[in-house]
Design a protein around this motif. Structure first.
Motif, mmCIF file in Angstrom:
data_model
loop_
_atom_site.group_PDB
_atom_site.id
_atom_site.type_symbol
_atom_site.label_atom_id
_atom_site.label_comp_id
_atom_site.label_asym_id
_atom_site.label_seq_id
_atom_site.Cartn_x
_atom_site.Cartn_y
_atom_site.Cartn_z
ATOM 1 N N TRP A 297 -29.151 -35.271 91.303
ATOM 2 C CA TRP A 297 -28.041 -34.731 92.081
ATOM 3 C C TRP A 297 -26.824 -35.648 92.085
ATOM 4 N N TYR B 202 -29.247 -24.697 103.472
ATOM 5 C CA TYR B 202 -28.617 -25.536 104.492
ATOM 6 C C TYR B 202 -27.617 -24.765 105.347
ATOM 7 N N LEU C 40 -18.020 -36.504 93.395
ATOM 8 C CA LEU C 40 -17.538 -37.718 94.040
ATOM 9 C C LEU C 40 -18.518 -38.879 93.888
ATOM 10 N N HIS D 49 -22.765 -35.117 90.841
ATOM 11 C CA HIS D 49 -21.866 -34.901 91.970
ATOM 12 C C HIS D 49 -20.446 -35.348 91.628
ATOM 13 N N CYS E 161 -25.894 -31.318 106.723
ATOM 14 C CA CYS E 161 -25.907 -30.007 106.080
ATOM 15 C C CYS E 161 -24.595 -29.725 105.363
ATOM 16 N N ILE E 162 -23.485 -30.088 105.999
ATOM 17 C CA ILE E 162 -22.173 -29.887 105.363
ATOM 18 C C ILE E 162 -22.081 -30.715 104.083
ATOM 19 N N GLY E 163 -22.567 -31.962 104.155
ATOM 20 C CA GLY E 163 -22.577 -32.799 102.960
ATOM 21 C C GLY E 163 -23.486 -32.235 101.882
ATOM 22 N N LEU F 17 -24.242 -29.144 101.362
ATOM 23 C CA LEU F 17 -23.631 -27.958 100.768
ATOM 24 C C LEU F 17 -22.586 -28.317 99.720
ATOM 25 N N SER F 18 -22.059 -29.560 99.790
ATOM 26 C CA SER F 18 -21.106 -29.994 98.758
ATOM 27 C C SER F 18 -21.774 -30.097 97.394
ATOM 28 N N LEU F 19 -23.101 -30.157 97.382
ATOM 29 C CA LEU F 19 -23.832 -30.220 96.114
ATOM 30 C C LEU F 19 -23.712 -28.923 95.321
ATOM 31 N N PHE G 81 -21.207 -27.894 94.177
ATOM 32 C CA PHE G 81 -20.173 -28.135 93.164
ATOM 33 C C PHE G 81 -20.653 -29.107 92.087
ATOM 34 N N THR G 82 -21.969 -29.289 91.991
ATOM 35 C CA THR G 82 -22.511 -30.218 90.999
ATOM 36 C C THR G 82 -23.125 -29.465 89.833
#
Length: 293
Positions: A45, A131, A51, A49, A99-101, A103-105, A107-108
């Motif tokens: 992951w 999530y 970032l 990612h 959970c918010i972090g 969910l950024s996955l 975009f991976t």
């Protein structure tokens, strides 16, 4: 089918089970992260990612320790009974941030199935979209412990995220069941299951996948009965309960859940374990249905 009011769970029942589910999931996954059992999952992951890949190119272990500690502390804050309500509320806040972090996955790179042309053919991201509901459960509980036994928490952000999360998971994953890739993916789960293996004696795995996908899509339609028909909504809830209890049973029947045995979760184990919180979200919907009567 309309569930009699006395059989509907109370908000406190939903709270207790949801608290238990969140604590189990975050303590378990956090322990797997810190001990290094989940290292291959983090590698996959983080390397994709947008970032974290550049920030921690050669220090993936640092991210694993930080995130694992975050998960473990969040779970402990809501699990330990002698802590104050403020500490418990902090635990739910941390889970919401997590959970918010997570969910950024979405975009991976590993999220989409390249063989099917990428988006919207979702692969490993099926575990990430869970999530949304997990976030909703954390927000709902936080509101409950601040104002228990309220009427109207169905209008809260927590309720909306739970409902939306269940719809997204069942709709998206249900639609994927109509692809050959997804059918092949669930084949080891089905053939090893004490609940579903008999199906393989009568149907091809693709047709079994069609059937499961159709049920999941029907569940989505039935859940919207919340807005116009209690009978249809309760059918959707029953299908949700059957779905998540069934998927949790795979943790017993599917050997691929574990890395070198219990309690070391594989990536499949992580995916299945989260359904405990989605089951909790389903119970919350039932409890809210009782409150509005």
């Amino acid at each position: 089918m309309i569930i009699p009011v006395p059989l509907l769970p109370r908000q406190r029942t939903a709270y207790l089970f949801s608290r238990f589910a969140l604590a189990v999931v975050f303590i378990w996954i956090g322990a797997m992260s810190i001990t290094g059992v989940s290292a291959p999952i983090f590698e996959r992951w983080i390397s994709g990612h947008a970032l974290l890949a550049s920030l921690f190119e050669n220090n993936h272990n640092i991210v694993r320790y930080i995130i694992g500690s975050f998960e473990l502390i969040s779970g402990l804050l809501i699990a330990l009974p002698k802590l104050s309500k403020k500490s418990e509320a902090l635990g739910y806040n941390l889970i919401a941030v997590y959970c918010i972090g997570a969910l950024s996955l979405m975009f991976t790179n590993p999220v989409w199935i390249d063989a099917l042309g990428g988006f919207p053919a979702i692969g490993a991201g099926q575990g990430i979209i869970k999530y949304i509901s997990i976030l909703g459960v954390a927000l709902w509980i936080k509101q409950y412990i601040s104002t228990p036994w309220q009427r109207g928490s169905k209008d809260s952000a927590g309720f909306l995220f739970i409902f939306m999360g269940l719809v997204v998971v069942l709709l998206w994953i249900g639609a994927m069941k109509f692809t050959l890739v997804e059918a092949q993916g669930i084949e080891p789960l089905i053939t090893s299951s004490f609940l579903f293996s008999w199906m393989a004696n009568f149907l091809s795995i693709q047709h079994v996948s069609y059937g499961i996908g159709l049920i999941e899509l029907m569940t989505v339609v039935a859940l919207f009965g919340w807005f116009y028909s209690k009978r249809i909504f309760h059918i959707g809830i029953m299908l949700c309960l059957i779905t998540f209890i069934s998927t949790l049973s795979f943790m017993i029947s599917f050997a691929g859940t574990w890395l070198n045995g219990f309690p070391y979760l594989s990536s499949s184990g992580h995916f299945l374990l989260k359904d405990m919180v989605l089951l909790a979200g389903t119970i919350i919907l039932l409890a809210e249905d009782k409150q509005r009567r």
